[in-house]
Design a protein around this motif. Structure first.
Motif, short mmCIF file in Angstrom:
data_model
loop_
_atom_site.label_atom_id
_atom_site.label_comp_id
_atom_site.label_asym_id
_atom_site.label_seq_id
_atom_site.Cartn_x
_atom_site.Cartn_y
_atom_site.Cartn_z
N ALA A 15 0.84 -1.15 -0.15
CA ALA A 15 -0.02 0.09 -0.10
C ALA A 15 0.93 1.29 -0.02
O ALA A 15 0.68 2.13 -0.79
N TYR A 16 1.97 1.24 0.98
CA TYR A 16 2.90 2.40 0.86
C TYR A 16 3.52 2.37 -0.43
O TYR A 16 3.75 3.73 -1.10
N LEU A 17 4.17 1.53 -0.99
CA LEU A 17 5.01 1.47 -2.02
C LEU A 17 4.09 1.95 -3.44
O LEU A 17 4.52 2.50 -4.24
N ASN A 18 3.13 1.42 -3.47
CA ASN A 18 2.14 1.54 -4.66
C ASN A 18 1.21 2.90 -4.53
O ASN A 18 0.82 3.44 -5.34
N GLY A 19 1.16 3.53 -3.26
CA GLY A 19 0.39 4.45 -3.03
C GLY A 19 1.18 5.85 -3.11
O GLY A 19 2.14 5.88 -3.25
N VAL A 20 0.23 7.03 -2.76
CA VAL A 20 0.85 8.23 -2.70
C VAL A 20 0.91 8.68 -1.36
O VAL A 20 1.37 9.91 -1.17
N GLU A 21 0.49 7.90 -0.50
CA GLU A 21 0.49 8.43 1.01
C GLU A 21 1.93 8.47 1.62
O GLU A 21 2.62 7.50 1.09
N SER A 22 2.06 9.25 2.83
CA SER A 22 3.37 9.09 3.40
C SER A 22 3.34 7.92 4.25
O SER A 22 2.51 7.43 4.45
N LEU A 23 4.46 7.87 4.56
CA LEU A 23 4.71 6.81 5.86
C LEU A 23 3.74 6.66 6.79
O LEU A 23 3.34 5.80 7.22
N ARG A 24 3.85 8.02 7.34
CA ARG A 24 3.08 8.16 8.68
C ARG A 24 1.61 7.95 8.37
O ARG A 24 0.81 7.43 9.18
#
Length: 169
Positions: A15-24
């Motif tokens: 989800a993090y690697l494919n998304g545009v959201e930050s780690l937090r």
């Protein structure tokens, strides 16, 4: 510390690697620790998605020394070494380093698990240890002890007889 299943780890990392959201934001969205997500992402980037699989491993002395030598020679941090060698926790490497510095290389050897055996020595081994001369000496000692006890018993009997004769008069 909460344990996360492999599926949860892979889902959050993807989800993090494919998304545009930050780690937090990703950590809050999936209700996981921010620092854990950082480690999972770093491990995933370093050695692929299989790195998320963690389990108990009994590391050999050679492997432990390879990791510690890598840290010493290259100047890599303990965190970097855990990523390179795919070790689940950096505290494991910290422990190895501390043991090596304080107790030496013998402290890094794997310990035997469980309780020691309660088996007695085999009768063959005992028979070999007790030579014929030792057995003869023990027999002689027992004969002397037996003779001493017989003499003592005879003296006690004789004294009782003499006391009973004196009492009758």
């Amino acid at each position: 510390m909460t344990k996360y299943s492999l599926e949860t780890k892979l889902l959050v990392v993807h989800a993090y690697l494919n998304g545009v959201e930050s780690l937090r934001d990703t950590a809050q969205k999936y209700n996981v620790s921010y620092t854990m997500l950082q480690k999972w992402v770093a491990r995933s980037r370093e050695s692929g998605t299989l790195a998320a699989q963690e389990g108990y491993t009994n590391y050999s002395l050679e492997f432990k020394m390879d990791v510690l030598n890598c840290i010493e020679k290259t100047g890599a941090s303990i965190e970097e070494a855990t990523l390179i060698y795919n070790i689940p926790s950096s505290s494991t490497v910290w422990t190895w380093k501390y043991l090596l510095e304080t107790q030496g290389i013998d402290a890094l050897k794997s310990k035997e698990k469980g309780r020691p055996s309660m088996k007695k020595e085999s009768s063959k081994k005992q028979a070999v240890e007790r030579s014929e001369e030792a057995l003869l000496a023990e027999i002689e000692r027992l004969r002397m002890e037996n003779a001493y006890l017989k003499k003592l018993n005879a003296l006690v009997q004789e004294e009782r007889k003499s006391q009973s004769v004196k009492k009758r008069k």
